[in-house]
Design an enzyme around this catalytic site. Structure first.
Site, PDB file in Angstrom:
ATOM      1  N   HIS A  46      -4.419  11.569 -10.630  1.00 33.66           N
ATOM      2  CA  HIS A  46      -3.012  11.920 -10.356  1.00 33.66           C
ATOM      3  C   HIS A  46      -2.575  13.104 -11.219  1.00 33.66           C
ATOM      4  O   HIS A  46      -1.867  13.997 -10.771  1.00 33.66           O
ATOM      5  CB  HIS A  46      -2.085  10.749 -10.721  1.00 33.66           C
ATOM      6  CG  HIS A  46      -2.267   9.516  -9.908  1.00 33.66           C
ATOM      7  ND1 HIS A  46      -2.758   8.350 -10.447  1.00 33.66           N
ATOM      8  CD2 HIS A  46      -1.995   9.254  -8.606  1.00 33.66           C
ATOM      9  CE1 HIS A  46      -2.790   7.414  -9.516  1.00 33.66           C
ATOM     10  NE2 HIS A  46      -2.341   7.939  -8.390  1.00 33.66           N
ATOM     11  N   GLN A 166      -6.157   9.434   4.616  1.00 33.07           N
ATOM     12  CA  GLN A 166      -4.725   9.614   4.339  1.00 33.07           C
ATOM     13  C   GLN A 166      -4.357  11.102   4.339  1.00 33.07           C
ATOM     14  O   GLN A 166      -3.294  11.492   4.835  1.00 33.07           O
ATOM     15  CB  GLN A 166      -4.374   8.972   2.992  1.00 33.07           C
ATOM     16  CG  GLN A 166      -2.968   9.298   2.499  1.00 33.07           C
ATOM     17  CD  GLN A 166      -2.573   8.511   1.258  1.00 33.07           C
ATOM     18  OE1 GLN A 166      -2.218   7.354   1.347  1.00 33.07           O
ATOM     19  NE2 GLN A 166      -2.627   9.141   0.093  1.00 33.07           N
TER      20      GLN A 166
HETATM   21  O1  PAF Z   1      -1.773   7.643  -2.149  1.00 34.91           O
HETATM   22  C1  PAF Z   1      -0.808   6.954  -2.530  1.00 34.91           C
HETATM   23  O2  PAF Z   1      -0.637   6.685  -3.717  1.00 34.91           O
HETATM   24  C2  PAF Z   1       0.178   6.419  -1.509  1.00 34.91           C
HETATM   25  O3  PAF Z   1      -0.449   6.095  -0.305  1.00 34.91           O
HETATM   26  C3  PAF Z   1       1.368   7.360  -1.247  1.00 34.91           C
HETATM   27  C4  PAF Z   1       0.911   8.668  -0.629  1.00 34.91           C
HETATM   28  C5  PAF Z   1       2.110   7.636  -2.542  1.00 34.91           C
HETATM   29  C6  PAF Z   1       2.350   6.719  -0.267  1.00 34.91           C
HETATM   30  O4  PAF Z   1       2.842   5.511  -0.752  1.00 34.91           O
END
Ligand code: PAF
Length: 294
Positions: A46, A166
């Site tokens: 992150h 995603q």
């Molecule tokens: O990847 C994530 O942490 C989640 O799927 C997100 C994109 C924040 C959506 O809740």
């Protein structure tokens, strides 16, 4: 009542409405926003997104919201790691200007009963793999990400490649919403090769050792690709072989052409290929992927 906490130089807002106001003021001042949506329990993966968002934009914001709409079962939602204090300190030390949180009700103020929130469809890239093994998950992601995009407004948005499917789904959404740019950033790995994931903290030492088989399986597929193997079935078998281990339950180990996600079966021979794996180790579900043709 909404309140605003000044976390030294980083603003911490606890409502999407306040966040939207801050983002709009940034744009009014001519700043470009880099946005990192997260569910907290932050790790170096992150933080690499935050660093990049800060470097490529004149304002950086993040969200922390554990979205119940993307969990198929309540137990998984409850078990999801939470450490807000550490998250705030990490975001601040990595240069984030504003972080916001919110409740499901605040994200969907027009709906009085949160059980009646209608999820959006993840679209064509939501089919197969995650769509098959976690039905509704990517629809839940799409539903909250649409709200997050609307909250932040025009921004470059940063996602990690570890959640490969995603990234395809949110890229479609961003394009449909006229969002400026989705930036997909490389997966960050431990020295062992294990991809960083918030869920790794839930693994016991033994489980972690088993999970460390995932990356070598991806590398084996890449080696086979380099030696000329183009058959998705055989590449999948190579990965399955590496993953055959007591205590490791493979949900899928497949190769897909990311440009032709929805053609089933995948056209052969593949021109481009992404190897994707999902396993369960004990109660923890892990995913990872690797591009084979680069
Ligand atoms: O990847 C994530 O942490 C989640 O799927 C997100 C994109 C924040 C959506 O809740």
């Amino acid at each position: 009542m909404q309140h605003v906490i000044l976390f030294d130089a980083m603003l911490h807002l606890d409502s999407p409405t306040e966040a939207a106001r801050w983002c709009s003021a940034q744009r009014d001042h001519g700043r470009t926003i880099g946005f990192v949506p997260t569910m907290g329990a932050l790790h170096s993966g992150h933080l690499s997104l935050v660093t990049r968002a800060c470097n490529e934009n004149t304002a950086c914001c993040a969200s922390i919201f554990i979205n119940p709409l993307q969990f198929e079962d309540a137990e998984d939602y409850d078990a999801y790691p939470r450490d807000t204090e550490s998250d705030l300190a990490l975001l601040k030390s990595h240069g984030c200007d504003m972080v916001f949180m919110g409740s499901l009700h605040q994200f969907f103020p027009e709906i009085s009963d949160i059980n009646e929130i209608k999820t959006l469809s993840a679209g064509p890239h939501g089919s197969g793999l995650e769509g098959q093994f976690r039905p509704g998950h990517l629809d839940g992601v799409t539903t909250i990400v649409e709200r997050l995009f609307r909250t932040v407004g025009a921004a470059r948005v940063y996602f990690g490649e570890k959640d490969f499917q995603q990234t395809l789904v949110v890229s479609d959404l961003a394009r449909d919403m006229g969002y400026p740019e989705v930036v997909v950033c490389p997966t960050v790995r431990e020295d062992s090769g294990l991809a960083l994931s918030s869920r790794n903290v839930l693994l016991s030492t033994d489980e972690k050792t088993r999970a460390q088989r995932i990356y070598p399986a991806l590398l084996a597929a890449r080696d086979a690709w380099s030696s000329g193997e183009r058959d998705p079935g055989r590449l999948s078998a190579i990965m399955m072989e590496c993953l055959s281990l007591d205590g490791l339950v493979v949900e899928y180990a497949e190769v897909r052409d990311p440009g032709h996600w929805i053609s089933e079966p995948q056209a052969t021979p593949l021109e481009h290929a992404q190897a994707l794996i999902a396993v369960r180790v004990g109660s923890v579900r892990l995913i990872d992927n690797l591009r084979l043709d680069q």
